[in-house]
Design a protein around this motif. Structure first.
Motif, PDB file in Angstrom:
ATOM      1  N   SER A  79     -20.272  -5.207  38.506  1.00 21.20           N
ATOM      2  CA  SER A  79     -20.778  -4.276  39.524  1.00 21.20           C
ATOM      3  C   SER A  79     -20.160  -2.876  39.439  1.00 21.20           C
ATOM      4  O   SER A  79     -20.681  -1.949  40.051  1.00 21.20           O
ATOM      5  N   TYR A  80     -19.079  -2.698  38.693  1.00 24.04           N
ATOM      6  CA  TYR A  80     -18.446  -1.386  38.605  1.00 24.04           C
ATOM      7  C   TYR A  80     -19.227  -0.458  37.675  1.00 24.04           C
ATOM      8  O   TYR A  80     -19.788  -0.900  36.674  1.00 24.04           O
ATOM      9  N   GLU A  81     -19.186   0.824  37.988  1.00 21.72           N
ATOM     10  CA  GLU A  81     -19.791   1.827  37.120  1.00 21.72           C
ATOM     11  C   GLU A  81     -19.075   1.872  35.767  1.00 21.72           C
ATOM     12  O   GLU A  81     -19.709   1.977  34.717  1.00 21.72           O
ATOM     13  N   VAL A  82     -17.744   1.788  35.807  1.00 20.33           N
ATOM     14  CA  VAL A  82     -16.921   1.766  34.589  1.00 20.33           C
ATOM     15  C   VAL A  82     -15.908   0.631  34.727  1.00 20.33           C
ATOM     16  O   VAL A  82     -14.792   0.834  35.205  1.00 20.33           O
ATOM     17  N   PRO A  83     -16.305  -0.588  34.358  1.00 16.08           N
ATOM     18  CA  PRO A  83     -15.355  -1.704  34.501  1.00 16.08           C
ATOM     19  C   PRO A  83     -14.204  -1.606  33.493  1.00 16.08           C
ATOM     20  O   PRO A  83     -14.388  -1.117  32.379  1.00 16.08           O
ATOM     21  N   GLU A  84     -13.054  -2.068  33.942  1.00 12.06           N
ATOM     22  CA  GLU A  84     -11.929  -2.192  33.007  1.00 12.06           C
ATOM     23  C   GLU A  84     -12.330  -3.172  31.921  1.00 12.06           C
ATOM     24  O   GLU A  84     -12.920  -4.216  32.194  1.00 12.06           O
ATOM     25  N   TRP A  85     -12.001  -2.843  30.686  1.00 11.28           N
ATOM     26  CA  TRP A  85     -12.227  -3.764  29.572  1.00 11.28           C
ATOM     27  C   TRP A  85     -11.163  -3.488  28.538  1.00 11.28           C
ATOM     28  O   TRP A  85     -11.184  -2.432  27.887  1.00 11.28           O
ATOM     29  N   ILE A  86     -10.203  -4.390  28.429  1.00 14.39           N
ATOM     30  CA  ILE A  86      -9.162  -4.256  27.422  1.00 14.39           C
ATOM     31  C   ILE A  86      -9.036  -5.580  26.690  1.00 14.39           C
ATOM     32  O   ILE A  86      -9.369  -6.643  27.234  1.00 14.39           O
ATOM     33  N   THR A  87      -8.564  -5.513  25.463  1.00 14.74           N
ATOM     34  CA  THR A  87      -8.343  -6.732  24.694  1.00 14.74           C
ATOM     35  C   THR A  87      -6.920  -6.735  24.156  1.00 14.74           C
ATOM     36  O   THR A  87      -6.358  -5.689  23.835  1.00 14.74           O
ATOM     37  N   LEU A  88      -6.383  -7.930  24.084  1.00 13.87           N
ATOM     38  CA  LEU A  88      -5.022  -8.135  23.596  1.00 13.87           C
ATOM     39  C   LEU A  88      -5.064  -9.155  22.475  1.00 13.87           C
ATOM     40  O   LEU A  88      -5.675 -10.226  22.634  1.00 13.87           O
ATOM     41  N   PRO A  89      -4.435  -8.873  21.344  1.00 12.51           N
ATOM     42  CA  PRO A  89      -4.437  -9.859  20.266  1.00 12.51           C
ATOM     43  C   PRO A  89      -3.525 -11.027  20.612  1.00 12.51           C
ATOM     44  O   PRO A  89      -2.511 -10.870  21.288  1.00 12.51           O
ATOM     45  N   VAL A  90      -3.901 -12.196  20.154  1.00 16.07           N
ATOM     46  CA  VAL A  90      -3.043 -13.372  20.275  1.00 16.07           C
ATOM     47  C   VAL A  90      -2.368 -13.537  18.922  1.00 16.07           C
ATOM     48  O   VAL A  90      -3.040 -13.721  17.907  1.00 16.07           O
ATOM     49  N   THR A  91      -1.057 -13.456  18.911  1.00 14.66           N
ATOM     50  CA  THR A  91      -0.322 -13.489  17.647  1.00 14.66           C
ATOM     51  C   THR A  91       0.333 -14.833  17.366  1.00 14.66           C
ATOM     52  O   THR A  91       0.960 -15.009  16.332  1.00 14.66           O
ATOM     53  N   GLY A  92       0.188 -15.772  18.289  1.00 17.00           N
ATOM     54  CA  GLY A  92       0.762 -17.093  18.078  1.00 17.00           C
ATOM     55  C   GLY A  92       0.364 -18.003  19.206  1.00 17.00           C
ATOM     56  O   GLY A  92      -0.300 -17.594  20.160  1.00 17.00           O
ATOM     57  N   GLY A  93       0.754 -19.257  19.077  1.00 15.43           N
ATOM     58  CA  GLY A  93       0.454 -20.232  20.111  1.00 15.43           C
ATOM     59  C   GLY A  93       0.271 -21.609  19.515  1.00 15.43           C
ATOM     60  O   GLY A  93       0.368 -21.800  18.299  1.00 15.43           O
ATOM     61  N   SER A  94      -0.026 -22.549  20.362  1.00 10.33           N
ATOM     62  CA  SER A  94      -0.258 -23.919  19.940  1.00 10.33           C
ATOM     63  C   SER A  94      -1.488 -23.972  19.042  1.00 10.33           C
ATOM     64  O   SER A  94      -2.573 -23.539  19.431  1.00 10.33           O
ATOM     65  N   GLU A  95      -1.324 -24.509  17.850  1.00  5.09           N
ATOM     66  CA  GLU A  95      -2.467 -24.610  16.927  1.00  5.09           C
ATOM     67  C   GLU A  95      -3.587 -25.446  17.529  1.00  5.09           C
ATOM     68  O   GLU A  95      -4.763 -25.133  17.350  1.00  5.09           O
ATOM     69  N   ALA A  96      -3.244 -26.492  18.278  1.00  6.08           N
ATOM     70  CA  ALA A  96      -4.277 -27.328  18.903  1.00  6.08           C
ATOM     71  C   ALA A  96      -5.054 -26.529  19.941  1.00  6.08           C
ATOM     72  O   ALA A  96      -6.291 -26.600  20.001  1.00  6.08           O
ATOM     73  N   TYR A  97      -4.361 -25.732  20.754  1.00  8.92           N
ATOM     74  CA  TYR A  97      -5.038 -24.913  21.764  1.00  8.92           C
ATOM     75  C   TYR A  97      -5.905 -23.851  21.101  1.00  8.92           C
ATOM     76  O   TYR A  97      -7.054 -23.622  21.505  1.00  8.92           O
ATOM     77  N   LEU A  98      -5.375 -23.193  20.090  1.00  7.80           N
ATOM     78  CA  LEU A  98      -6.127 -22.139  19.419  1.00  7.80           C
ATOM     79  C   LEU A  98      -7.376 -22.703  18.746  1.00  7.80           C
ATOM     80  O   LEU A  98      -8.443 -22.088  18.807  1.00  7.80           O
ATOM     81  N   ALA A  99      -7.259 -23.877  18.140  1.00  5.95           N
ATOM     82  CA  ALA A  99      -8.428 -24.525  17.526  1.00  5.95           C
ATOM     83  C   ALA A  99      -9.470 -24.866  18.590  1.00  5.95           C
ATOM     84  O   ALA A  99     -10.670 -24.690  18.387  1.00  5.95           O
ATOM     85  N   TRP A 100      -9.007 -25.343  19.754  1.00  2.00           N
ATOM     86  CA  TRP A 100      -9.921 -25.650  20.854  1.00  2.00           C
ATOM     87  C   TRP A 100     -10.645 -24.390  21.307  1.00  2.00           C
ATOM     88  O   TRP A 100     -11.855 -24.393  21.521  1.00  2.00           O
ATOM     89  N   ALA A 101      -9.920 -23.278  21.443  1.00  2.00           N
ATOM     90  CA  ALA A 101     -10.525 -22.026  21.889  1.00  2.00           C
ATOM     91  C   ALA A 101     -11.576 -21.544  20.900  1.00  2.00           C
ATOM     92  O   ALA A 101     -12.648 -21.071  21.304  1.00  2.00           O
ATOM     93  N   VAL A 102     -11.320 -21.669  19.615  1.00  2.00           N
ATOM     94  CA  VAL A 102     -12.318 -21.296  18.603  1.00  2.00           C
ATOM     95  C   VAL A 102     -13.554 -22.163  18.749  1.00  2.00           C
ATOM     96  O   VAL A 102     -14.681 -21.669  18.768  1.00  2.00           O
ATOM     97  N   GLU A 103     -13.364 -23.466  18.857  1.00  2.00           N
ATOM     98  CA  GLU A 103     -14.500 -24.402  18.947  1.00  2.00           C
ATOM     99  C   GLU A 103     -15.338 -24.140  20.198  1.00  2.00           C
ATOM    100  O   GLU A 103     -16.568 -24.129  20.147  1.00  2.00           O
ATOM    101  N   GLU A 104     -14.686 -23.924  21.325  1.00  2.00           N
ATOM    102  CA  GLU A 104     -15.413 -23.760  22.591  1.00  2.00           C
ATOM    103  C   GLU A 104     -16.083 -22.399  22.728  1.00  2.00           C
ATOM    104  O   GLU A 104     -16.929 -22.216  23.594  1.00  2.00           O
ATOM    105  N   SER A 105     -15.743 -21.464  21.865  1.00  2.00           N
ATOM    106  CA  SER A 105     -16.373 -20.142  21.898  1.00  2.00           C
ATOM    107  C   SER A 105     -17.548 -20.023  20.940  1.00  2.00           C
ATOM    108  O   SER A 105     -18.213 -19.000  20.890  1.00  2.00           O
ATOM    109  N   LYS A 106     -17.800 -21.081  20.188  1.00  2.00           N
ATOM    110  CA  LYS A 106     -18.927 -21.040  19.239  1.00  2.00           C
ATOM    111  C   LYS A 106     -20.251 -21.100  19.968  1.00  2.00           C
ATOM    112  O   LYS A 106     -20.385 -21.831  20.951  1.00  2.00           O
ATOM    113  N   PRO A 107     -21.233 -20.326  19.484  1.00  2.00           N
ATOM    114  CA  PRO A 107     -22.564 -20.376  20.138  1.00  2.00           C
ATOM    115  C   PRO A 107     -23.219 -21.745  20.008  1.00  2.00           C
ATOM    116  O   PRO A 107     -22.911 -22.520  19.173  1.00  2.00           O
TER     117      PRO A 107
END
Length: 107
Positions: A79-107
């Motif tokens: 609803s904002y005229e100029v919404p905040e939109w920033i991105t932050l890289p993920v440089t590490g984390g649980s390989e199982a979680y990261l794999a899940w995030a990749v899978e669940e973001s697939k079209p």
């Protein structure tokens, strides 16, 4: 795999809209998940005036491939005229979680 994942953030001044933005992105598989932070006070300059507002932050976990579509979807549904939109890289984390995030973001 960590370099494939990013955290994208926006804010909004209505809790129901925050929930809708979070849910819609996940339902459309634009993000694996979205977290909504409790309301906080934002102080910012808008059109020459210092404003103070209560806002909710939405943090999306998604892939770099899905990021452009997520950004467009948020912009269209925000609803904002100029919404905040920033991105932050993920440089590490649980390989199982990261794999899940990749899978669940697939079209």
């Amino acid at each position: 795999m960590a370099s494939e994942i990013v955290i994208a953030q926006t804010t909004i001044d209505d809790e129901d809209q925050a929930k809708a933005l979070a849910r819609g992105a996940v339902e459309n598989r634009l993000a694996a998940c979205a977290h909504i932070d409790p309301p906080f006070t934002a102080v910012y300059r808008w059109k020459g005036t210092i404003e103070t507002a209560q806002e909710w932050r939405i943090s999306y976990k998604t892939t770099t491939d899905r990021l452009p579509e997520l950004a467009g979807w948020v912009s269209k549904n925000h609803s904002y005229e100029v919404p905040e939109w920033i991105t932050l890289p993920v440089t590490g984390g649980s390989e199982a979680y990261l794999a899940w995030a990749v899978e669940e973001s697939k079209p």
